[in-house]
Scaffold this motif. Structure first.
Motif, PDB file in Angstrom:
ATOM      1  N   GLU A  87      66.166  10.674  89.444  1.00  0.00           N
ATOM      2  CA  GLU A  87      66.427  10.211  88.075  1.00  0.00           C
ATOM      3  C   GLU A  87      65.147   9.657  87.448  1.00  0.00           C
ATOM      4  O   GLU A  87      64.827   9.935  86.291  1.00  0.00           O
ATOM      5  N   ARG A  88      64.411   8.882  88.224  1.00  0.00           N
ATOM      6  CA  ARG A  88      63.146   8.314  87.750  1.00  0.00           C
ATOM      7  C   ARG A  88      62.169   9.425  87.376  1.00  0.00           C
ATOM      8  O   ARG A  88      61.526   9.382  86.336  1.00  0.00           O
ATOM      9  N   ARG A  89      62.082  10.430  88.206  1.00  0.00           N
ATOM     10  CA  ARG A  89      61.176  11.555  87.948  1.00  0.00           C
ATOM     11  C   ARG A  89      61.582  12.309  86.676  1.00  0.00           C
ATOM     12  O   ARG A  89      60.748  12.680  85.866  1.00  0.00           O
ATOM     13  N   ARG A  90      62.890  12.543  86.516  1.00  0.00           N
ATOM     14  CA  ARG A  90      63.388  13.221  85.321  1.00  0.00           C
ATOM     15  C   ARG A  90      63.046  12.432  84.061  1.00  0.00           C
ATOM     16  O   ARG A  90      62.557  12.978  83.067  1.00  0.00           O
ATOM     17  N   MET A  91      63.285  11.128  84.113  1.00  0.00           N
ATOM     18  CA  MET A  91      62.983  10.272  82.968  1.00  0.00           C
ATOM     19  C   MET A  91      61.485  10.274  82.665  1.00  0.00           C
ATOM     20  O   MET A  91      61.081  10.292  81.497  1.00  0.00           O
ATOM     21  N   GLU A  92      60.678  10.246  83.706  1.00  0.00           N
ATOM     22  CA  GLU A  92      59.223  10.277  83.519  1.00  0.00           C
ATOM     23  C   GLU A  92      58.798  11.575  82.835  1.00  0.00           C
ATOM     24  O   GLU A  92      57.995  11.552  81.895  1.00  0.00           O
ATOM     25  N   GLU A  93      59.336  12.690  83.292  1.00  0.00           N
ATOM     26  CA  GLU A  93      59.002  13.980  82.683  1.00  0.00           C
ATOM     27  C   GLU A  93      59.447  14.025  81.221  1.00  0.00           C
ATOM     28  O   GLU A  93      58.730  14.542  80.356  1.00  0.00           O
ATOM     29  N   GLU A  94      60.617  13.471  80.940  1.00  0.00           N
ATOM     30  CA  GLU A  94      61.100  13.441  79.552  1.00  0.00           C
ATOM     31  C   GLU A  94      60.219  12.560  78.682  1.00  0.00           C
ATOM     32  O   GLU A  94      59.905  12.927  77.540  1.00  0.00           O
ATOM     33  N   LEU A  95      59.794  11.418  79.204  1.00  0.00           N
ATOM     34  CA  LEU A  95      58.922  10.526  78.441  1.00  0.00           C
ATOM     35  C   LEU A  95      57.592  11.210  78.131  1.00  0.00           C
ATOM     36  O   LEU A  95      57.115  11.170  76.989  1.00  0.00           O
ATOM     37  N   VAL A  96      57.000  11.857  79.111  1.00  0.00           N
ATOM     38  CA  VAL A  96      55.737  12.568  78.888  1.00  0.00           C
ATOM     39  C   VAL A  96      55.928  13.669  77.847  1.00  0.00           C
ATOM     40  O   VAL A  96      55.109  13.830  76.938  1.00  0.00           O
ATOM     41  N   HIS A  97      57.028  14.400  77.946  1.00  0.00           N
ATOM     42  CA  HIS A  97      57.322  15.451  76.969  1.00  0.00           C
ATOM     43  C   HIS A  97      57.447  14.857  75.566  1.00  0.00           C
ATOM     44  O   HIS A  97      56.893  15.392  74.590  1.00  0.00           O
ATOM     45  N   ASP A  98      58.175  13.764  75.436  1.00  0.00           N
ATOM     46  CA  ASP A  98      58.382  13.135  74.136  1.00  0.00           C
ATOM     47  C   ASP A  98      57.076  12.587  73.564  1.00  0.00           C
ATOM     48  O   ASP A  98      56.824  12.702  72.357  1.00  0.00           O
ATOM     49  N   LEU A  99      56.253  11.999  74.418  1.00  0.00           N
ATOM     50  CA  LEU A  99      54.949  11.497  73.962  1.00  0.00           C
ATOM     51  C   LEU A  99      54.067  12.647  73.480  1.00  0.00           C
ATOM     52  O   LEU A  99      53.376  12.527  72.461  1.00  0.00           O
ATOM     53  N   THR A 100      54.109  13.752  74.184  1.00  0.00           N
ATOM     54  CA  THR A 100      53.332  14.932  73.796  1.00  0.00           C
ATOM     55  C   THR A 100      53.791  15.470  72.442  1.00  0.00           C
ATOM     56  O   THR A 100      52.976  15.791  71.583  1.00  0.00           O
ATOM     57  N   ARG A 101      55.104  15.544  72.257  1.00  0.00           N
ATOM     58  CA  ARG A 101      55.649  16.009  70.968  1.00  0.00           C
ATOM     59  C   ARG A 101      55.258  15.078  69.824  1.00  0.00           C
ATOM     60  O   ARG A 101      54.878  15.537  68.755  1.00  0.00           O
ATOM     61  N   ALA A 102      55.344  13.782  70.065  1.00  0.00           N
ATOM     62  CA  ALA A 102      55.002  12.819  69.026  1.00  0.00           C
ATOM     63  C   ALA A 102      53.513  12.905  68.695  1.00  0.00           C
ATOM     64  O   ALA A 102      53.108  12.842  67.523  1.00  0.00           O
ATOM     65  N   TRP A 103      52.685  13.065  69.698  1.00  0.00           N
ATOM     66  CA  TRP A 103      51.234  13.202  69.483  1.00  0.00           C
ATOM     67  C   TRP A 103      50.938  14.442  68.639  1.00  0.00           C
ATOM     68  O   TRP A 103      50.168  14.397  67.681  1.00  0.00           O
ATOM     69  N   ALA A 104      51.581  15.543  68.984  1.00  0.00           N
ATOM     70  CA  ALA A 104      51.380  16.788  68.233  1.00  0.00           C
ATOM     71  C   ALA A 104      51.815  16.617  66.770  1.00  0.00           C
ATOM     72  O   ALA A 104      51.144  17.108  65.860  1.00  0.00           O
ATOM     73  N   ALA A 105      52.903  15.904  66.552  1.00  0.00           N
ATOM     74  CA  ALA A 105      53.379  15.665  65.185  1.00  0.00           C
ATOM     75  C   ALA A 105      52.391  14.766  64.432  1.00  0.00           C
ATOM     76  O   ALA A 105      52.176  14.937  63.232  1.00  0.00           O
ATOM     77  N   ALA A 106      51.796  13.826  65.129  1.00  0.00           N
ATOM     78  CA  ALA A 106      50.879  12.879  64.488  1.00  0.00           C
ATOM     79  C   ALA A 106      49.576  13.531  64.077  1.00  0.00           C
ATOM     80  O   ALA A 106      49.018  13.215  63.016  1.00  0.00           O
ATOM     81  N   VAL A 107      49.071  14.436  64.889  1.00  0.00           N
ATOM     82  CA  VAL A 107      47.766  15.042  64.609  1.00  0.00           C
ATOM     83  C   VAL A 107      47.890  16.353  63.822  1.00  0.00           C
ATOM     84  O   VAL A 107      46.878  16.921  63.427  1.00  0.00           O
ATOM     85  N   GLY A 108      49.117  16.798  63.622  1.00  0.00           N
ATOM     86  CA  GLY A 108      49.320  17.977  62.800  1.00  0.00           C
ATOM     87  C   GLY A 108      49.401  19.206  63.589  1.00  0.00           C
ATOM     88  O   GLY A 108      49.339  20.299  63.327  1.00  0.00           O
TER      89      GLY A 108
END
Length: 75
Positions: free
Chosen positions: A54-75
Protein backbone atom coordinates in the motif's frame (compact mmCIF):
# COMPACT_ATOMS: atom_id res chain seq x y z
CA UNK A 1 -0.88 24.77 -10.85
CA UNK A 2 -1.84 23.68 -7.36
CA UNK A 3 -1.49 20.16 -6.03
CA UNK A 4 -3.11 19.85 -2.61
CA UNK A 5 -1.18 17.37 -0.48
CA UNK A 6 -3.59 15.67 1.88
CA UNK A 7 -7.28 15.81 2.67
CA UNK A 8 -7.05 18.94 4.82
CA UNK A 9 -5.44 20.99 2.06
CA UNK A 10 -7.77 19.54 -0.57
CA UNK A 11 -10.85 20.30 1.51
CA UNK A 12 -9.71 23.88 2.01
CA UNK A 13 -9.07 24.39 -1.70
CA UNK A 14 -12.12 22.56 -3.06
CA UNK A 15 -14.41 24.06 -0.43
CA UNK A 16 -15.93 20.69 0.45
CA UNK A 17 -14.87 17.46 2.14
CA UNK A 18 -12.48 15.55 -0.10
CA UNK A 19 -11.22 11.99 0.09
CA UNK A 20 -7.84 11.74 -1.61
CA UNK A 21 -8.53 8.39 -3.25
CA UNK A 22 -11.65 9.83 -4.89
CA UNK A 23 -10.04 13.18 -5.74
CA UNK A 24 -7.16 11.43 -7.51
CA UNK A 25 -9.60 9.68 -9.85
CA UNK A 26 -11.05 13.02 -11.00
CA UNK A 27 -9.22 14.93 -13.66
CA UNK A 28 -7.48 18.13 -12.66
CA UNK A 29 -9.82 21.06 -12.81
CA UNK A 30 -9.43 24.80 -13.12
CA UNK A 31 -10.16 26.96 -10.09
CA UNK A 32 -10.58 30.70 -9.62
CA UNK A 33 -6.95 30.99 -8.50
CA UNK A 34 -5.25 28.31 -10.63
CA UNK A 35 -5.61 26.74 -14.04
CA UNK A 36 -4.80 23.32 -12.52
CA UNK A 37 -6.11 22.05 -9.20
CA UNK A 38 -5.68 18.47 -8.11
CA UNK A 39 -5.08 16.48 -4.92
CA UNK A 40 -2.73 13.73 -3.81
CA UNK A 41 -1.44 11.94 -0.76
CA UNK A 42 0.31 13.90 1.96
CA UNK A 43 3.83 12.49 2.45
CA UNK A 44 3.05 11.68 6.09
CA UNK A 45 0.25 9.36 4.91
CA UNK A 46 2.90 7.26 3.19
CA UNK A 47 4.87 7.04 6.41
CA UNK A 48 1.77 5.92 8.33
CA UNK A 49 0.79 3.20 5.83
CA UNK A 50 1.18 -0.16 7.54
CA UNK A 51 1.19 -2.36 4.46
CA UNK A 52 4.41 -2.11 2.40
CA UNK A 53 2.51 -2.72 -0.85
CA UNK A 54 0.00 0.00 0.00
CA UNK A 55 2.84 2.37 0.88
CA UNK A 56 4.55 1.66 -2.44
CA UNK A 57 1.32 2.23 -4.38
CA UNK A 58 0.72 5.53 -2.61
CA UNK A 59 4.31 6.59 -3.26
CA UNK A 60 3.97 5.84 -6.97
CA UNK A 61 0.70 7.77 -7.11
CA UNK A 62 2.25 10.76 -5.33
CA UNK A 63 5.20 10.83 -7.74
CA UNK A 64 2.79 10.57 -10.68
CA UNK A 65 0.65 13.42 -9.33
CA UNK A 66 3.69 15.62 -8.66
CA UNK A 67 4.91 14.99 -12.21
CA UNK A 68 1.51 15.92 -13.66
CA UNK A 69 1.33 19.09 -11.58
CA UNK A 70 4.87 20.07 -12.61
CA UNK A 71 4.02 19.55 -16.28
CA UNK A 72 0.90 21.70 -15.88
CA UNK A 73 2.91 24.43 -14.14
CA UNK A 74 5.64 24.69 -16.76
CA UNK A 75 3.31 24.33 -19.72
Amino acid sequence: AILALGATAATALYGKHVKIGEARRRSAEPAAWAAYLSASWHPSALLRAQDPLERRRMEEELVHDLTRAWAAAVG
